[in-house]
Write an enzyme that holds these catalytic residues in place. Structure first.
Site, PDB file in Angstrom:
ATOM      1  NE  ARG A 238      -4.129  -1.871   0.229  1.00  0.00           N
ATOM      2  CZ  ARG A 238      -4.263  -2.685  -0.554  1.00  0.00           C
ATOM      3  NH1 ARG A 238      -3.086  -3.194  -0.991  1.00  0.00           N
ATOM      4  NH2 ARG A 238      -5.288  -3.514  -0.487  1.00  0.00           N
ATOM      5  CD  GLU A 267      -3.476   2.941  -5.325  1.00  0.00           C
ATOM      6  OE1 GLU A 267      -4.452   2.192  -5.753  1.00  0.00           O
ATOM      7  OE2 GLU A 267      -2.473   2.283  -5.139  1.00  0.00           O
ATOM      8  CG  HIS A 286      -3.431  -1.057  -6.781  1.00  0.00           C
ATOM      9  ND1 HIS A 286      -3.782  -0.352  -5.779  1.00  0.00           N
ATOM     10  CD2 HIS A 286      -3.409  -2.184  -6.296  1.00  0.00           C
ATOM     11  CE1 HIS A 286      -4.061  -1.093  -4.581  1.00  0.00           C
ATOM     12  NE2 HIS A 286      -3.494  -2.433  -4.992  1.00  0.00           N
TER      13      HIS A 286
END
Length: 320
Positions: A238, A267, A286
């Site tokens: 993360r 994000e 991601h």
């Protein structure tokens, strides 16, 4: 029976309706897919106010108390995974909202981390792009990872999987986390290191801990300063686990050789973010968990949960 409305959020790949059998719910539930992120909490509240069911994809859309207060019809919130740091569970409970999760059959994040390591050390994507651009031949002399030391932060399920992959490539592996013991490392067949030793000794540091209040900012300026100038950092966990400003400065000043980052504090990563301008930083959006196989499992289990909920049954994987 009154029909319910279900919102599928952040389906960036437009895969949700194809990889699971949503027709199973068609007699009770109308499904709407949102393929793009909301610009703000206000935008999310306006778009979702009339939905009784919401399917969230990881932490892409946050659900703080303030948003729950603006979703008067919401009864069921499902998230991919069995934890979601972006959902205020206490607020959901207080509002009487049922929260459920989904499980993995396996986790593809560790192989992606190794892919980032290979890109950093062998420049596969960089040289592929140059070949397609019509450049004459190679310019990047790679680094052999066999014999290098991989430092793993977090030796849980993912970290242990990463250790196995690294050893298959002939790497030496050491590990650290706040609760990790030498005995646990011995069981996993890796070396134990203190936090300071790991950052000083590792040729590559890779992060595999969950985001929590304790792990937020776990990798800071002092840790990056201990790294070798030839070392690389990889983060597929993360974004907030790493001090992004400190990492930016370390990369800009070439204090470390480079980094591979799949996760970010914000994000999607803003298009004007300074990370995008660095030639010693490999960026992926991601991708760690984002496979057709995994998404099929997540969405399939969401259908299963909605089916049970609308029939008055127990939620298979209830979180709150």
């Amino acid at each position: 029976m009154t029909r319910l409305r279900c919102a599928i959020l952040d389906d960036y790949f437009n895969l949700a309706l194809d990889v699971a059998d949503w027709q199973k719910l068609s007699d009770r539930v109308d499904v709407t897919v949102f393929s793009h992120p909301f610009d703000s909490e206000q935008a999310a509240a306006a778009a979702l106010a009339d939905f009784e069911i919401i399917c969230a994809m990881r932490e892409r859309t946050a659900f703080p108390r303030s948003l729950f207060d603006r979703l008067p019809k919401l009864k069921l919130l499902l998230t991919s995974g069995m934890r979601n740091a972006a959902i205020d569970m206490e607020a959901a409970k207080a509002r009487g909202i049922t929260v459920g999760g989904t499980q993995y059959s396996r986790d593809p994040t560790a192989p992606l981390a190794m892919g980032l390591i290979l890109e950093l050390t062998r420049g596969i994507g960089r040289e592929n792009a140059r070949m397609h651009e019509g450049k004459p031949w190679q310019t990047f002399a790679g680094v052999e990872i066999e014999g290098l030391t991989l430092g793993i932060i977090g030796l849980g399920k993912l970290g242990s999987k990463m250790a196995g992959i690294a050893k298959a490539f002939g790497m030496n592996v050491i590990a650290w986390s706040p609760n990790l013991t030498p005995e646990k490392c011995k069981e996993a067949g890796v070396g134990y290191a203190t936090k300071g030793e790991l950052f000083a000794k590792a040729d590559i540091v890779t992060i595999h801990v969950v985001l929590s209040d304790r792990s937020r900012g776990l990798v800071g300026r002092a840790d990056l300063a201990r790294m070798k100038p030839t070392a690389f950092l990889v983060n597929t966990a993360r974004g907030p686990i790493v001090d992004e400003q400190a990492l930016l400065e370390a990369l800009q000043q070439r204090k470390i050789a480079g980094a591979g980052i799949d996760v970010f504090s914000v994000e999607p990563l803003p298009v004007n973010h300074p990370f995008r301008k660095l030639d010693n930083l490999v960026l992926t959006p991601h991708l760690g968990y984002a496979t057709k196989d995994g998404l099929g499992i997540h969405y399939g289990q969401m259908v299963e949960a909605i089916d049970a909920f609308t029939k008055g049954g127990e939620l298979p994987r209830k979180l709150a």
